[in-house]
Write an enzyme that holds these catalytic residues in place. Structure first.
Site, PDB file in Angstrom:
ATOM      1  N   ARG A 144      40.097 172.699 -96.491  1.00  0.00           N
ATOM      2  CA  ARG A 144      39.838 173.507 -95.160  1.00  0.00           C
ATOM      3  C   ARG A 144      40.359 174.905 -95.604  1.00  0.00           C
ATOM      4  O   ARG A 144      41.553 175.320 -95.613  1.00  0.00           O
ATOM      5  CB  ARG A 144      40.726 172.854 -94.310  1.00  0.00           C
ATOM      6  CG  ARG A 144      40.457 171.362 -93.902  1.00  0.00           C
ATOM      7  CD  ARG A 144      41.207 170.811 -92.871  1.00  0.00           C
ATOM      8  NE  ARG A 144      41.000 169.473 -92.938  1.00  0.00           N
ATOM      9  CZ  ARG A 144      40.298 168.552 -92.421  1.00  0.00           C
ATOM     10  NH1 ARG A 144      39.210 169.216 -91.966  1.00  0.00           N
ATOM     11  NH2 ARG A 144      40.243 167.320 -92.380  1.00  0.00           N
ATOM     12  N   CYS A 203      37.913 166.816 -88.683  1.00  0.00           N
ATOM     13  CA  CYS A 203      37.059 167.977 -88.723  1.00  0.00           C
ATOM     14  C   CYS A 203      36.306 167.974 -87.114  1.00  0.00           C
ATOM     15  O   CYS A 203      35.970 169.208 -86.859  1.00  0.00           O
ATOM     16  CB  CYS A 203      35.850 167.747 -89.659  1.00  0.00           C
ATOM     17  SG  CYS A 203      36.370 167.830 -91.384  1.00  0.00           S
TER      18      CYS A 203
HETATM   19  C1  BEZ Z   1      38.815 164.190 -91.445  1.00  0.00           C
HETATM   20  O1  BEZ Z   1      39.090 163.277 -90.687  1.00  0.00           O
HETATM   21  O2  BEZ Z   1      38.218 165.130 -91.099  1.00  0.00           O
HETATM   22  C2  BEZ Z   1      38.846 163.827 -92.942  1.00  0.00           C
HETATM   23  C3  BEZ Z   1      40.274 163.317 -93.376  1.00  0.00           C
HETATM   24  C4  BEZ Z   1      40.414 162.981 -94.764  1.00  0.00           C
HETATM   25  C5  BEZ Z   1      39.595 163.541 -95.703  1.00  0.00           C
HETATM   26  C6  BEZ Z   1      38.162 164.284 -95.126  1.00  0.00           C
HETATM   27  C7  BEZ Z   1      38.048 164.390 -93.744  1.00  0.00           C
END
Ligand code: BEZ
Length: 235
Positions: A135, A52
């Site tokens: 997402r 993110c």
């Molecule tokens: C992230 O790194 O944004 C992420 C990865 C896995 C689950 C939720 C967020």
């Protein structure tokens, strides 16, 4: 037992569901506040997570290009406002990534601890996670109609150049009443609507129109890049 309300997922062509929310840029009334512009409403799983963070830095760095294409950005996660503020401050003050640093996220980030908006837009997909939004990306046009929807899983960062390409392609299709072929970029040939009569099909195949026809139903024409950009970018 209380009945569980199952809401239909928003679909392409639907009016964007309405909501009011608190964001890092104040309160918003969606989509009314964005009427007259394109808007991309997108969700991310959680603040202070690596994928993110890479996405927010990339999207914020491209915000001016979206603005020039008359498109506003609005983010959402099921975190609270203070978490959002702390995360955006960390991004600006501490993170340097792929040549991006001192990145200020100026677009609103919605707090959605009640998950109301996430449910309204089908951003919570229990097969992937029941506590984090996937997402999701919703493209909403100036009339408040959903024009495209893209979903990605938690593990995969989005391609923001593709989101920009999709926006420009939709605006070009609207402006010139054409369609865009695979991997289209401004300046590439565009697809003209399929011939609607035998006469038009014959004419096209006899090469009388200014088109390239691969068969009677598949014809393209040139569309100058400057003409496209002049039409789809703000003056
Ligand atoms: C992230 O790194 O944004 C992420 C990865 C896995 C689950 C939720 C967020």
């Amino acid at each position: 037992m209380e009945e569980t309300k199952v809401r239909p997922m928003p679909r392409i062509g639907d009016k964007a569901p309405e909501f009011k929310a608190v964001t890092t840029q104040g309160n918003i009334n969606f989509p009314a506040d964005y009427k007259g512009s394109w808007v991309i409403l997108f969700s991310h799983p959680a603040d202070f997570t690596p994928v993110c963070t890479s996405e927010f830095m990339t999207f914020a760095s491209m915000e001016k290009r979206f603005e020039e294409a008359d498109c506003k950005l609005v983010g959402l996660s099921v975190d609270g406002l203070y978490s959002h503020i702390a995360w955006l401050r960390t991004i600006k003050e501490k993170i340097e990534y792929k040549g991006m640093k001192d990145v200020e996220v100026k677009f609103p980030l919605i707090e959605d601890i009640t998950m109301e908006v996430a449910h309204l837009y089908g951003m919570l997909q229990p097969g992937e996670s029941s506590t984090k939004a996937v997402r999701a990306v919703f493209f909403i046009d100036p009339k408040g109609i959903i024009r495209a929807i893209i979903y990605y899983p938690l593990s995969m960062g989005r391609n923001f150049e593709e989101l920009y390409r999709a926006l420009i392609a939709m605006k070009t299709a609207d402006e010139f009443s054409i369609a865009t072929p695979a991997d289209w970029q401004p300046g590439d040939d565009v697809i003209v609507p399929t011939a609607g009569s035998c006469g038009v099909a014959k004419e096209r195949m006899e090469n009388k129109a200014e088109m390239t026809c691969y068969d009677w139903f598949f014809c393209t024409k040139k569309l100058n890049k400057d003409k496209v950009l002049k039409a789809v970018l703000k003056k």
